[in-house]
Scaffold this motif. Structure first.
Motif, PDB file in Angstrom:
ATOM      1  N   PHE A  44      21.951  13.262  47.512  1.00  0.00           N
ATOM      2  CA  PHE A  44      21.998  14.618  48.058  1.00  0.00           C
ATOM      3  C   PHE A  44      22.110  15.696  46.981  1.00  0.00           C
ATOM      4  O   PHE A  44      21.401  16.714  47.060  1.00  0.00           O
ATOM      5  N   PRO A  45      22.986  15.569  45.969  1.00  0.00           N
ATOM      6  CA  PRO A  45      23.027  16.630  44.952  1.00  0.00           C
ATOM      7  C   PRO A  45      21.682  16.834  44.254  1.00  0.00           C
ATOM      8  O   PRO A  45      21.310  17.959  43.923  1.00  0.00           O
ATOM      9  N   LEU A  51      16.799  15.525  60.141  1.00  0.00           N
ATOM     10  CA  LEU A  51      16.882  16.953  59.827  1.00  0.00           C
ATOM     11  C   LEU A  51      16.944  17.199  58.324  1.00  0.00           C
ATOM     12  O   LEU A  51      16.309  18.117  57.802  1.00  0.00           O
ATOM     13  N   ILE A  52      17.725  16.380  57.623  1.00  0.00           N
ATOM     14  CA  ILE A  52      17.848  16.545  56.171  1.00  0.00           C
ATOM     15  C   ILE A  52      16.520  16.237  55.488  1.00  0.00           C
ATOM     16  O   ILE A  52      16.102  16.932  54.552  1.00  0.00           O
ATOM     17  N   ALA A  53      15.807  15.202  55.961  1.00  0.00           N
ATOM     18  CA  ALA A  53      14.509  14.852  55.373  1.00  0.00           C
ATOM     19  C   ALA A  53      13.484  15.962  55.588  1.00  0.00           C
ATOM     20  O   ALA A  53      12.621  16.206  54.728  1.00  0.00           O
ATOM     21  N   LEU A  54      13.574  16.661  56.711  1.00  0.00           N
ATOM     22  CA  LEU A  54      12.638  17.744  57.011  1.00  0.00           C
ATOM     23  C   LEU A  54      13.027  19.060  56.346  1.00  0.00           C
ATOM     24  O   LEU A  54      12.211  19.968  56.241  1.00  0.00           O
ATOM     25  N   ALA A  58      22.834   2.962  47.560  1.00  0.00           N
ATOM     26  CA  ALA A  58      22.491   3.466  46.231  1.00  0.00           C
ATOM     27  C   ALA A  58      21.231   2.805  45.692  1.00  0.00           C
ATOM     28  O   ALA A  58      20.330   3.469  45.169  1.00  0.00           O
ATOM     29  N   VAL A  59      21.170   1.476  45.814  1.00  0.00           N
ATOM     30  CA  VAL A  59      20.007   0.749  45.280  1.00  0.00           C
ATOM     31  C   VAL A  59      18.755   1.053  46.095  1.00  0.00           C
ATOM     32  O   VAL A  59      17.687   1.364  45.541  1.00  0.00           O
ATOM     33  N   LEU A  60      18.875   0.965  47.428  1.00  0.00           N
ATOM     34  CA  LEU A  60      17.721   1.256  48.280  1.00  0.00           C
ATOM     35  C   LEU A  60      17.256   2.696  48.086  1.00  0.00           C
ATOM     36  O   LEU A  60      16.054   2.962  47.936  1.00  0.00           O
ATOM     37  N   GLY A  61      18.223   3.636  48.086  1.00  0.00           N
ATOM     38  CA  GLY A  61      17.858   5.040  47.892  1.00  0.00           C
ATOM     39  C   GLY A  61      17.202   5.278  46.550  1.00  0.00           C
ATOM     40  O   GLY A  61      16.215   6.020  46.449  1.00  0.00           O
ATOM     41  N   VAL A 101      15.530   9.421  52.358  1.00  0.00           N
ATOM     42  CA  VAL A 101      16.310   9.879  53.509  1.00  0.00           C
ATOM     43  C   VAL A 101      15.677   9.385  54.809  1.00  0.00           C
ATOM     44  O   VAL A 101      16.378   8.966  55.744  1.00  0.00           O
ATOM     45  N   TRP A 102      14.348   9.402  54.901  1.00  0.00           N
ATOM     46  CA  TRP A 102      13.658   8.865  56.084  1.00  0.00           C
ATOM     47  C   TRP A 102      13.985   7.385  56.284  1.00  0.00           C
ATOM     48  O   TRP A 102      14.196   6.936  57.432  1.00  0.00           O
ATOM     49  N   ALA A 103      14.037   6.615  55.204  1.00  0.00           N
ATOM     50  CA  ALA A 103      14.360   5.189  55.313  1.00  0.00           C
ATOM     51  C   ALA A 103      15.755   4.989  55.890  1.00  0.00           C
ATOM     52  O   ALA A 103      15.969   4.139  56.767  1.00  0.00           O
TER      53      ALA A 103
END
Length: 427
Positions: free
Chosen positions: A263-264, A321-324, A381-384, A397-399
């Motif tokens: 997010f940051p 919402l965050i992804a958009l 963390a790893v997936l992101g 974020v969509w995932a």
């Protein structure tokens, strides 16, 4: 100690144990503050001072924290059942002592990773133990309320400290000012834990002596004499409510782990200031923390299952919402909604474990559940990091949104209602 105090019988309940319960709430706020001191700062520190650009590499500190905390949860549950709660709590705070100093003096990124290994041990031992101690004190009728207060204190402190650390970083630089908070928290927590906290294992034994199984016999196979291996199997895979809670907890913290590292960086793409990024990041745990003051007690009234299902669904919608989003307003709405969904889930999952687990092995069951839950930090963390490196920050974020929706479906299909509120007596 006076003869009257020495002979005073143990009692279960929030009111009967209000002083110790309030002390443990305060200590858990300090536990949360240890995480909050670094959440806003470390992703920015990775890029500005250590020159890291690959998202997967930046997220190593979150993965190290999550794996270590997960392992520490197991030992916290096992040791608290065998040796008592208080020694585990004090030992957990001793592991926190070097963490702020390592972050202040870190000459390279691996010092940051090492500090988060120690922080993971601290969090696993201290947070798990305060959870178990509060469940010990309140007994079976107010578990949801107890967990709501516990988690509200912890994540409220994450929010406040994240915001304060962001302010200190903006005013005085990324180091050392934000991490001086951690030095103060550790010193205060060691004083409170060592000098004023009382052992609660006898309260669990009192509840075990009074324990009555469910009338429908659904928990008859979960007797007092289960081995560690059997507890691991029941909590992880076999028992429908416990295993559903474990997977939902993992996905919930997958979202938190992803947000911690990602997010940051996502918010920085809109050229927001450090203060604005700190505020956005603080909104998530702030709503999460305050919301649990309501949702924990609500689960004591209406039950656990539907609140968990609704919470995981709300988290999925928030991540969409965050992804958009592409600016402060949309992201603020998304992070607040994510906090609301997490508030529905977090104390309620712990209450499920308390409902199902026998008092004789409840500490170990909480430990196993928290192993799975806190592995979510590392998975997120790893997936992101991998998805962000391959497809971009928004794709990560969509995932997470898709995974949260699947988790909600699993709870809806597999979990049964574990808490049956007592009927109101007729007038």
């Amino acid at each position: 100690m006076t003869p009257r105090a020495a002979s005073r019988p143990l009692r279960l309940g929030l009111r009967a144990n209000a002083a110790q319960f309030a002390l443990l709430v305060a200590i858990n706020a300090l536990v949360g503050g240890m995480v909050g001191q670094q959440q806003t700062v470390l992703p920015l520190l990775a890029e500005s001072e250590f020159g890291l650009t690959g998202y997967t590499f930046i997220f190593t500190y979150v993965a190290a924290f999550g794996v270590t905390k997960a392992i520490a949860n197991w030992f916290a549950g096992t040791f608290s059942d065998r040796f008592g709660r208080k020694p585990v709590l004090v030992a957990g705070w001793l592991f926190a002592v070097p963490v702020p100093l390592m972050l202040i003096w870190a000459p390279d990124w691996w010092w940051v990773v090492a500090a988060n290994v120690l922080l993971g041990i601290n969090q696993g031992l201290t947070w798990s133990t305060t959870v178990v101690m509060k469940i010990d004190l309140v007994g079976p009728k107010q578990r949801g309320l107890a967990m709501g207060l516990n988690e509200a204190a912890g994540y409220g402190a994450v929010a406040v400290t994240s915001l304060l650390a962001g302010y200190l970083a903006a005013q005085y630089g990324l180091r050392p000012a934000p991490f001086l908070l951690g030095l103060f928290y550790t010193a205060l927590a060691l004083l409170l834990s060592g000098a004023f906290v009382k052992e609660t294992r006898e309260h669990a034994r009192l509840e075990a002596a009074q324990h009555v199984g469910r009338a429908d016999g659904i928990h008859d196979h979960l007797h007092a004499g289960l081995t560690d291996r059997q507890i691991l199997a029941q909590t992880s895979l076999k028992e429908p409510a416990l295993s559903s809670a474990s997977q939902a907890g993992l996905v919930n913290n997958l979202n938190f782990g992803l947000s911690w590292g990602l997010f940051p960086l996502l918010f920085a793409t809109a050229e927001l200031s450090v203060d604005q990024i700190g505020l956005l990041f603080a909104l998530y745990p702030a709503v999460w923390g305050l919301g649990q003051l309501v949702t924990g007690a609500l689960s004591d009234r209406i039950g656990r299952k539907h609140l968990i299902t609704a919470g995981m669904t709300t988290q999925a919608a928030a991540l969409v919402l965050i992804a958009l989003g592409d600016g402060f307003g949309g992201w603020a709405l998304g992070t607040m909604l994510l906090g609301a969904g997490t508030a529905m889930v977090y104390p309620t999952l712990l209450a499920v474990v308390g409902d199902v687990a026998h008092p004789a092995w409840r500490g170990r069951a909480v430990g196993v559940y928290r192993v799975w839950r806190d592995l979510g930090y590392a998975v997120g963390a790893v997936l992101g990091g991998i998805v962000a490196d391959l497809l971009g920050l928004h794709a990560a974020v969509w995932a997470a949104a898709g995974i949260s929706a699947v988790s909600a479906l699993v709870v809806a299909v597999r979990m049964y209602e574990t808490h049956r509120p007592e009927p109101t007596p007729a007038a």
